[in-house]
Design a protein around this motif. Structure first.
Motif, mmCIF file in Angstrom:
data_model
loop_
_atom_site.group_PDB
_atom_site.id
_atom_site.type_symbol
_atom_site.label_atom_id
_atom_site.label_comp_id
_atom_site.label_asym_id
_atom_site.label_seq_id
_atom_site.Cartn_x
_atom_site.Cartn_y
_atom_site.Cartn_z
ATOM 1 N N GLY A 100 0.821 -1.201 0.000
ATOM 2 C CA GLY A 100 0.000 0.000 0.000
ATOM 3 C C GLY A 100 0.857 1.254 0.000
ATOM 4 N N LYS A 101 0.191 2.392 0.138
ATOM 5 C CA LYS A 101 0.866 3.674 0.136
ATOM 6 C C LYS A 101 1.763 3.794 1.359
ATOM 7 N N PHE A 102 2.954 4.343 1.163
ATOM 8 C CA PHE A 102 3.901 4.473 2.262
ATOM 9 C C PHE A 102 3.386 5.458 3.302
ATOM 10 N N ARG A 103 3.512 5.081 4.563
ATOM 11 C CA ARG A 103 3.261 5.978 5.681
ATOM 12 C C ARG A 103 4.388 5.787 6.675
ATOM 13 N N PRO A 104 4.992 6.867 7.136
ATOM 14 C CA PRO A 104 6.108 6.705 8.076
ATOM 15 C C PRO A 104 5.672 6.040 9.366
ATOM 16 N N VAL A 105 6.611 5.347 9.986
ATOM 17 C CA VAL A 105 6.373 4.759 11.301
ATOM 18 C C VAL A 105 6.402 5.885 12.335
ATOM 19 N N ARG A 106 5.401 5.889 13.206
ATOM 20 C CA ARG A 106 5.304 6.928 14.242
ATOM 21 C C ARG A 106 5.595 6.317 15.612
ATOM 22 N N LEU A 107 6.463 6.966 16.353
ATOM 23 C CA LEU A 107 6.828 6.508 17.694
ATOM 24 C C LEU A 107 6.603 7.623 18.701
ATOM 25 N N LEU A 108 6.089 7.249 19.867
ATOM 26 C CA LEU A 108 5.993 8.152 21.009
ATOM 27 C C LEU A 108 6.898 7.655 22.122
ATOM 28 N N ASN A 109 7.616 8.563 22.757
ATOM 29 C CA ASN A 109 8.431 8.244 23.930
ATOM 30 C C ASN A 109 7.971 9.150 25.057
ATOM 31 N N LEU A 110 7.307 8.557 26.065
ATOM 32 C CA LEU A 110 6.756 9.375 27.132
ATOM 33 C C LEU A 110 7.071 8.822 28.512
ATOM 34 N N ASN A 111 7.182 9.719 29.470
ATOM 35 C CA ASN A 111 7.243 9.381 30.881
ATOM 36 C C ASN A 111 5.848 9.607 31.440
ATOM 37 N N ALA A 112 5.275 8.585 32.113
ATOM 38 C CA ALA A 112 3.873 8.651 32.518
ATOM 39 C C ALA A 112 3.662 8.961 33.993
ATOM 40 N N GLN A 113 4.552 8.485 34.848
ATOM 41 C CA GLN A 113 4.342 8.581 36.293
ATOM 42 C C GLN A 113 2.950 8.068 36.658
ATOM 43 N N SER A 114 2.741 6.788 36.398
ATOM 44 C CA SER A 114 1.496 6.063 36.630
ATOM 45 C C SER A 114 0.547 6.194 35.449
ATOM 46 N N ILE A 115 0.744 5.311 34.472
ATOM 47 C CA ILE A 115 -0.085 5.329 33.264
ATOM 48 C C ILE A 115 -1.533 4.974 33.575
ATOM 49 N N LYS A 116 -1.752 4.143 34.590
ATOM 50 C CA LYS A 116 -3.117 3.742 34.952
ATOM 51 C C LYS A 116 -3.937 4.939 35.404
ATOM 52 N N ASN A 117 -3.300 5.882 36.089
ATOM 53 C CA ASN A 117 -3.998 7.061 36.588
ATOM 54 C C ASN A 117 -4.130 8.164 35.543
ATOM 55 N N LYS A 118 -3.609 7.918 34.345
ATOM 56 C CA LYS A 118 -3.695 8.927 33.286
ATOM 57 C C LYS A 118 -4.332 8.333 32.030
ATOM 58 N N LYS A 119 -5.282 7.446 32.248
ATOM 59 C CA LYS A 119 -5.904 6.716 31.136
ATOM 60 C C LYS A 119 -6.568 7.661 30.133
ATOM 61 N N ALA A 120 -7.284 8.664 30.620
ATOM 62 C CA ALA A 120 -7.971 9.594 29.724
ATOM 63 C C ALA A 120 -6.969 10.401 28.904
ATOM 64 N N GLU A 121 -5.937 10.915 29.576
ATOM 65 C CA GLU A 121 -4.919 11.689 28.853
ATOM 66 C C GLU A 121 -4.181 10.812 27.840
ATOM 67 N N PHE A 122 -3.911 9.574 28.245
ATOM 68 C CA PHE A 122 -3.216 8.636 27.354
ATOM 69 C C PHE A 122 -4.066 8.318 26.129
ATOM 70 N N CYS A 123 -5.357 8.114 26.344
ATOM 71 C CA CYS A 123 -6.265 7.838 25.236
ATOM 72 C C CYS A 123 -6.298 9.004 24.262
ATOM 73 N N GLU A 170 8.842 10.417 13.554
ATOM 74 C CA GLU A 170 8.387 9.777 12.318
ATOM 75 C C GLU A 170 9.615 9.293 11.564
ATOM 76 N N ALA A 171 9.551 8.050 11.071
ATOM 77 C CA ALA A 171 10.727 7.446 10.441
ATOM 78 C C ALA A 171 10.374 6.771 9.126
ATOM 79 N N ASP A 172 11.341 6.757 8.245
ATOM 80 C CA ASP A 172 11.205 6.131 6.923
ATOM 81 C C ASP A 172 11.624 4.670 7.018
ATOM 82 N N ILE A 173 10.786 3.877 7.670
ATOM 83 C CA ILE A 173 11.009 2.433 7.786
ATOM 84 C C ILE A 173 9.685 1.751 7.505
ATOM 85 N N SER A 174 9.711 0.654 6.780
ATOM 86 C CA SER A 174 8.470 -0.023 6.378
ATOM 87 C C SER A 174 8.386 -1.412 6.994
#
Length: 270
Positions: free
Chosen positions: A18-41, A244-248
């Motif tokens: 299919g059409k190329f789309r770059p790979v997207r990565l997020l790197n985040l510090n959460a300090q309790s991801i369970k307590n930030k479910k809405a923000e994470f969503c 965003e990276a040029d990897i398929s």
């Protein structure tokens, strides 16, 4: 014969072109991801990442993945976790789109908060993604184990991505030098030596917590990186690293097959 047919998913998977789309990565510090479910969503819905590297997850074996991701998103990612076992806090996870073929690489993991996965790439060598949390600037043991892990992974001729919270506020990544007030210069320089010895490049140059660049993105092939920017964070870390990276990666979908619905056939007409 007049018959109705329907499509069904089979166990035969086929690569999707299919059409190329770059790979997207997020790197985040959460300090309790369970307590930030809405923000994470909201973060996932606004950025649509393929790979999520999260540090300070504050998770343990009592927390299921479904408590991190809402139901409509939990089916979109494979989640690999390394929770802190001996005490509260810490922990890392990597979430990867279920469209990608990926496996955990425990052989590279050492006695620190580090996690490796392998993602298959179409037409070339695979690439490896690492999540690392360095709990505090003076943690010499964690840095030593990071060195052992990275040295092992970099022996393989592949793309390497390392992301996480390295907690090294004593280094100025824009000027590439130690800050005058660096409290642990030996440990900070050890980290630099690991990168240099393995031809790795750190690419974040904007602060992610107050005036410090703590959340890093490291690669052995910066020419593949199309975009890197800092977006608003969801914890006391003001910024999240967006890449965003040029990897398929190889995307596999189940191949539809026909199933004849004989019970609905027009037998009298036949």
């Amino acid at each position: 014969m007049n018959s109705h047919s329907a499509t069904s998913q089979s166990s035969n998977f086929q690569p999707v072109q299919g059409k190329f789309r770059p790979v997207r990565l997020l790197n985040l510090n959460a300090q309790s991801i369970k307590n930030k479910k809405a923000e994470f969503c909201n973060l996932i819905e606004s950025t649509v990442p393929d790979i999520i590297v999260c540090t300070e997850t504050w998770l343990n074996s009592d927390v299921a993945n479904g408590e991190i991701f809402p139901p409509d998103l939990s089916q979109q990612y494979n989640v690999f976790r390394r929770d802190r076992e001996q005490s509260q806090g810490g922990g890392v996870f990597i979430a990867v789109s279920r469209d990608y073929i990926c496996t955990r690489e425990k052989d590279f993991e050492t006695d620190c908060e580090i996690l490796w996965i392998k993602i298959s790439v179409s037409g070339c060598k695979s690439f490896y993604v690492c999540a690392f949390y360095h709990p505090h600037e003076g943690d010499e043991k964690s840095m030593k184990n990071f060195e052992l892990s990275v040295n092992s992974a970099c022996k393989i001729n592949s793309h390497i991505w390392i992301a996480g919270d390295m907690n090294l506020p004593g280094y100025d990544w824009r000027l590439n030098c130690l800050k005058p007030n660096c409290h642990h210069p030996d440990i900070t320089m050890k980290f630099l030596d690991v990168l240099n010895d393995n031809s790795l490049i750190q690419m974040v140059t904007e602060p992610t917590r107050k005036e410090n660049i703590l959340d890093l993105f490291i690669t052995n092939n910066d020419s593949r990186i199309l975009k890197l920017k800092i977006i608003p964070g969801i914890s006391d870390h003001d910024g999240i690293v967006y890449v965003e990276a040029d990897i398929s990666p190889i995307i596999y979908k189940e191949k539809p097959r026909k199933i004849h619905m004989y019970k609905r056939a027009d037998w009298e007409g036949l």
